[in-house]
Write an enzyme that holds these catalytic residues in place. Structure first.
Site, mmCIF file in Angstrom:
data_model
loop_
_atom_site.group_PDB
_atom_site.id
_atom_site.type_symbol
_atom_site.label_atom_id
_atom_site.label_comp_id
_atom_site.label_asym_id
_atom_site.label_seq_id
_atom_site.Cartn_x
_atom_site.Cartn_y
_atom_site.Cartn_z
ATOM 1 N N THR A 89 19.666 14.350 17.470
ATOM 2 C CA THR A 89 19.522 14.742 18.882
ATOM 3 C C THR A 89 20.045 13.655 19.813
ATOM 4 O OG1 THR A 89 17.583 16.014 18.254
ATOM 5 C CG2 THR A 89 17.838 15.526 20.601
ATOM 6 N N ASP A 95 10.420 10.110 10.658
ATOM 7 C CA ASP A 95 11.152 9.120 9.861
ATOM 8 C C ASP A 95 11.076 7.722 10.492
ATOM 9 O OD1 ASP A 95 11.834 11.404 8.528
ATOM 10 O OD2 ASP A 95 13.871 11.513 9.310
ATOM 11 N N GLY A 155 11.142 11.131 5.084
ATOM 12 C CA GLY A 155 11.649 9.921 5.725
ATOM 13 C C GLY A 155 13.157 9.851 5.758
HETATM 14 O O1 F6P Z 1 13.935 14.145 10.012
HETATM 15 C C1 F6P Z 1 12.676 14.653 9.758
HETATM 16 C C2 F6P Z 1 12.606 15.230 8.370
HETATM 17 O O2 F6P Z 1 11.292 15.722 8.151
HETATM 18 C C3 F6P Z 1 13.002 14.284 7.260
HETATM 19 O O3 F6P Z 1 11.986 13.392 6.898
HETATM 20 C C4 F6P Z 1 13.318 15.257 6.188
HETATM 21 O O4 F6P Z 1 14.243 14.655 5.294
HETATM 22 C C5 F6P Z 1 13.954 16.400 6.929
HETATM 23 O O5 F6P Z 1 13.502 16.308 8.258
HETATM 24 C C6 F6P Z 1 13.580 17.755 6.395
HETATM 25 O O6 F6P Z 1 14.314 18.691 7.068
HETATM 26 P P1 F6P Z 1 13.999 20.244 7.069
HETATM 27 O O7 F6P Z 1 12.756 20.474 7.881
HETATM 28 O O8 F6P Z 1 15.191 20.833 7.700
HETATM 29 O O9 F6P Z 1 13.785 20.636 5.637
#
Ligand code: F6P
Length: 398
Positions: A125, A148, A191
């Site tokens: 973002t 993260d 993370g």
């Molecule tokens: O960036 C936040 C996060 O939760 C990361 O820790 C993780 O790798 C990713 O997003 C998971 O993404 P999604 O919700 O698209 O599966």
């Protein structure tokens, strides 16, 4: 929708107005931040609208007024009342065709006479907001949001404290069952490519082994450590593993250009069919969708190897999106309120194209161009790593 906003503007003391959007992966605290930005803007007599579903709402001109009523009662609510996704204006899937919608996004913001677009999000973002600002014609302010905790130039990001609390509680609970069954239990934590969550929760929960992407692990070293624990009479062990942890000898993962690609890659295009599409794709969906696939964890391999090498029964718990759900902690609510209030002050002072960062007890603006495209990982000599080592925690290295 528009007429509400128009009358809100007419009744306001100034002709100024702002928009807010939430983008990327959600986290607890987004609503607290929306509330804080909106309330402080309203304090300065500036009407506020909220775009729905991240940058897509700006491109598709979908928004709601965020008046006092709309932001009332949302402080403790998890998720985001505005909706979120990983779409980005410069590469947006418009009904099956990926298009650069930057000009449309800017034109919509101008048509609404927005002084500023406040973007709440993580690294993807920050980059997308900066791209809009750089293109000109739209002022932006961002707030650092991500479990993260890997946004640069800020002490911390909102969402992290809540995720860390959830993960710590899970580690606490796993202790009792691991102890009963004399098992090794590994817990996989999110993370992305930073180890803050696994390190923070691992330390707070007293994990015996903590594996983070910044320190490559050696399975044999971990097995030796676990065997030594067993021989010293400790009959169970807890391993906190960051999802991005990698073995010695594995090449570093290239950080993806942005959130959407990150999500596609993590969702495992390798598991999909041609062009990464699966039959689960729904062409009649209201807006763009990533190929819907189940993510496979590489952490299960670590657990299998450790069980094999130690001969001790090992189990894996994946917390997944539980880490992003539910009510924000008081620390996150406080942080969101401080960040949002500062954003309101910056807007009132016409101070744009900055991210609001936390520095100790204060919140300060930092240039967005110095944030976008950078990521804050855990330094291997960070005091938390040092503390872990002094606790006798195995960090996975030999
Ligand atoms: O960036 C936040 C996060 O939760 C990361 O820790 C993780 O790798 C990713 O997003 C998971 O993404 P999604 O919700 O698209 O599966």
């Amino acid at each position: 929708m528009e007429s509400n906003f128009a009358s809100q503007k007419k009744n306001s003391k100034t002709s100024r107005s702002i928009g807010i959007l939430t983008a990327g992966g959600d986290c607890p605290g987004l609503n607290a931040a929306i509330r804080a930005v909106a309330k402080s803007a309203m304090h300065f007599g500036i009407p506020v609208i909220g775009f729905l579903d991240g940058f897509r709402g700006l491109v598709e001109n979908r928004y709601i007024p965020l008046d006092d009523r709309a932001v009332s009662g949302i402080l403790t609510l998890g998720g985001t009342i505005l909706g979120s996704n990983r779409d980005k204006p410069h590469k947006m899937d418009m009904g099956g065709t990926v298009m650069d919608m930057t000009d449309v996004a800017i034109a919509n913001a101008r048509r609404l006479n927005l002084d500023c677009l406040v973007c709440l999000g993580g690294n993807g973002t920050q980059k997308n907001a900066y791209r809009l600002a750089r293109k000109g014609g739209i002022n932006v302010i961002t707030l650092p949001k991500t479990i993260d905790n890997d946004v640069v130039l800020t002490d911390t990001c909102f969402g992290y404290d809540t995720a860390k609390s959830i993960a710590t509680e899970a580690i606490d609970r796993l202790h009792t069952t691991a102890s009963s069954h004399h098992r090794i239990i590994a817990v996989e934590l999110m993370g992305h490519s930073a180890g803050w969550l696994a390190l923070g929760a691992g330390l707070a929960g007293g994990a015996d082994v903590i594996l983070i992407p910044e320190i490559k692990y050696d399975t044999h070293a971990i097995a030796d450590f676990l065997n030594a624990r067993r021989h010293s009479g400790k009959r169970f062990s807890i391993i906190a593993v960051a999802e991005g942890a990698t073995a010695v000898g594995t090449p570093d993962e290239v950080d993806e250009d942005d959130d959407e690609e990150k999500s596609q890659k993590k969702n495992g295009a390798k598991n999909g069919g041609k062009n990464g599409k699966t039959p689960a794709d729904d062409p009649s969906a209201p807006f763009s969708k990533q190929p819907l696939m189940i993510r496979e964890s590489k952490v299960s391999r670590i657990v299998r190897e450790i069980q094999m090498l130690t001969g001790i029964e090992a189990r894996l718990t994946q917390l997944g999106h539980v880490q992003r759900g539910g009510t924000p902690t008081p620390a996150d609510r406080l942080l969101c309120t401080r960040l949002g209030a500062t954003a309101g002050e910056l807007i009132a002072a016409h101070r744009y194209n900055v991210m609001v960062a936390v520095r100790g007890d204060t919140c300060i603006p930092v240039p967005l161009e110095e944030v976008a495209g950078h990521i804050r990982t855990v330094p291997t000599d960070h005091p938390w790593v040092n503390a872990a080592r002094l606790m006798g925690t195995c960090m996975g290295d030999a």
